[in-house]
Design an enzyme around this catalytic site. Structure first.
Site, PDB file in Angstrom:
ATOM      1  N   ASN A 195     -10.051   5.226   2.530  1.00  0.00           N
ATOM      2  CA  ASN A 195      -8.991   4.898   1.579  1.00  0.00           C
ATOM      3  C   ASN A 195      -8.510   6.147   0.851  1.00  0.00           C
ATOM      4  OD1 ASN A 195      -7.392   2.609   0.929  1.00  0.00           O
ATOM      5  ND2 ASN A 195      -9.256   1.389   0.879  1.00  0.00           N
ATOM      6  N   GLU A 236     -14.134  -4.685   9.183  1.00  0.00           N
ATOM      7  CA  GLU A 236     -14.771  -3.825   8.180  1.00  0.00           C
ATOM      8  C   GLU A 236     -16.233  -3.550   8.503  1.00  0.00           C
ATOM      9  OE1 GLU A 236     -13.893  -4.943   4.149  1.00  0.00           O
ATOM     10  OE2 GLU A 236     -11.830  -5.476   4.631  1.00  0.00           O
ATOM     11  N   GLU A 264       0.840  -1.208   0.000  1.00  0.00           N
ATOM     12  CA  GLU A 264       0.000   0.000   0.000  1.00  0.00           C
ATOM     13  C   GLU A 264       0.869   1.251   0.000  1.00  0.00           C
ATOM     14  OE1 GLU A 264      -2.702   1.558  -0.128  1.00  0.00           O
ATOM     15  OE2 GLU A 264      -4.403   0.220   0.165  1.00  0.00           O
ATOM     16  N   ARG A 273      -7.882  -0.181  13.115  1.00  0.00           N
ATOM     17  CA  ARG A 273      -6.508   0.066  12.688  1.00  0.00           C
ATOM     18  C   ARG A 273      -6.458   1.250  11.731  1.00  0.00           C
ATOM     19  NH1 ARG A 273      -5.365  -1.191   7.393  1.00  0.00           N
ATOM     20  NH2 ARG A 273      -6.410  -2.940   6.361  1.00  0.00           N
ATOM     21  N   ASP A 318      -9.706   1.917  -4.308  1.00  0.00           N
ATOM     22  CA  ASP A 318      -8.765   1.835  -3.197  1.00  0.00           C
ATOM     23  C   ASP A 318      -7.969   3.144  -3.155  1.00  0.00           C
ATOM     24  OD1 ASP A 318      -6.910   0.928  -1.233  1.00  0.00           O
ATOM     25  OD2 ASP A 318      -7.107  -1.134  -1.921  1.00  0.00           O
ATOM     26  N   ASN A 375      -5.437   3.109   8.195  1.00  0.00           N
ATOM     27  CA  ASN A 375      -5.412   2.766   6.782  1.00  0.00           C
ATOM     28  C   ASN A 375      -4.749   3.923   6.026  1.00  0.00           C
ATOM     29  OD1 ASN A 375      -6.014   0.510   5.110  1.00  0.00           O
ATOM     30  ND2 ASN A 375      -7.601   1.697   4.086  1.00  0.00           N
TER      31      ASN A 375
END
Length: 281
Positions: free
Chosen positions: A144, A117, A16, A96, A192, A98
């Site tokens: 995202n 999620e 990522e 968490r 994303d 992202n």
């Protein structure tokens, strides 16, 4: 057909966050679940790997050197000598970090999500170098891609399960007038990570779509880069002229990953990116 190359052959679980650091001439990218911060220097091929103590959603350059990290339990500062300290420590069980992005004013816009999620379990928050935190978007699910138009007046954002890339008017700190820039059709994947180019077009990686798409500011789809890795996660322009598009990929959840899943890919000469500001802190 657009030609991609393999910049770094790797087996990242959840690659990522590609980010070009002009001060060092290298690309920073992550393995969120592998708890690793990678760097890649295209001029020399040199690579480094640093392990973090918890899941890391983003790592961005700071104005004075070092990195700002979006971590499971909050946002921390990593100094050039390796010293770490928390800027904002807020552990939430089951949640968490992202994706995150640095705004034109040098603030960090950091996203969170729940591990399961669960709908509405995440946030998008704005953090300044003095530790001031303000939740900008509550009740998101998988926070995202986040990016700004060249003039800084628009913010583009993807809450992945919505299948949309949304756009807001941005007045420096606040957001208003949310509307849809583009909706990803069924079967084409989920939005994303994203980046905005010098022409104001939005490039978005498609999770379970094996592609990166470019949308014009009016929402017209005008380019598709097809990749062999189904879980394409994020993209960013890099290189000395910001013309090479770097793309991260993931292996997580794939019963038979493609051999390049988890690698860092690059499309040379894909376009022209915008210089990304460092975090002022």
């Amino acid at each position: 057909m657009t030609r991609y190359e393999v910049a770094v052959r790797a087996r990242a679980t959840l690659g990522e966050g590609p980010t070009w650091d002009p001060a060092t001439g290298r690309l920073i990218w992550l393995d969120i679940l592998g708890m690793r911060i990678h760097t890649y220097e295209p001029a020399s091929g040199r690579r480094t790997v640093r392990t973090t103590e918890q899941h890391v959603g983003a790592a961005k350059p700071r104005s004075g050197g070092g990195l700002v990290l979006n971590l499971r339990d909050g946002v921390g500062l990593l100094d050039p000598d390796g010293t770490f300290r928390w800027l904002h420590h807020e552990p939430v069980p089951g949640r968490r970090a992202n994706d995150a992005a640095v705004a034109p004013d040098g603030s960090l816009w950091a996203g969170t999500m729940r591990y399961d999620e669960a709908p509405g379990g995440g946030t998008l928050s704005r953090l300044t170098g003095d530790g001031e935190v303000r939740v900008v978007l509550p009740g998101v699910t998988v926070s995202n891609g986040t990016g700004w138009s060249p003039d800084g007046r628009l913010l583009y954002y993807a809450d992945t399960p919505t299948r949309r890339v949304d756009v807001f008017d941005h007045d420096g700190e606040g957001l208003r007038n949310r509307r849809t820039l583009a909706e990803i059709e069924q079967g084409a994947g989920f939005p994303d990570g994203l980046t905005v180019d010098a022409e104001g077009c939005v490039w978005v990686a498609l999770w379970d779509g094996g592609a990166v798409r470019r949308y014009t500011p009016s929402g017209e789809l005008d380019r598709v880069i097809t990749l062999p890795t189904p879980r394409t996660t994020a993209c960013a322009f890099g290189g000395p002229d910001l013309t090479d598009l770097y793309i991260t990929t993931a292996r997580v959840g794939l019963p038979a990953p493609h051999p390049l899943s988890g690698s860092l890919l690059v499309v040379p000469g894909a376009g022209k990116g915008l210089p990304q500001p460092p975090f002022e802190g």
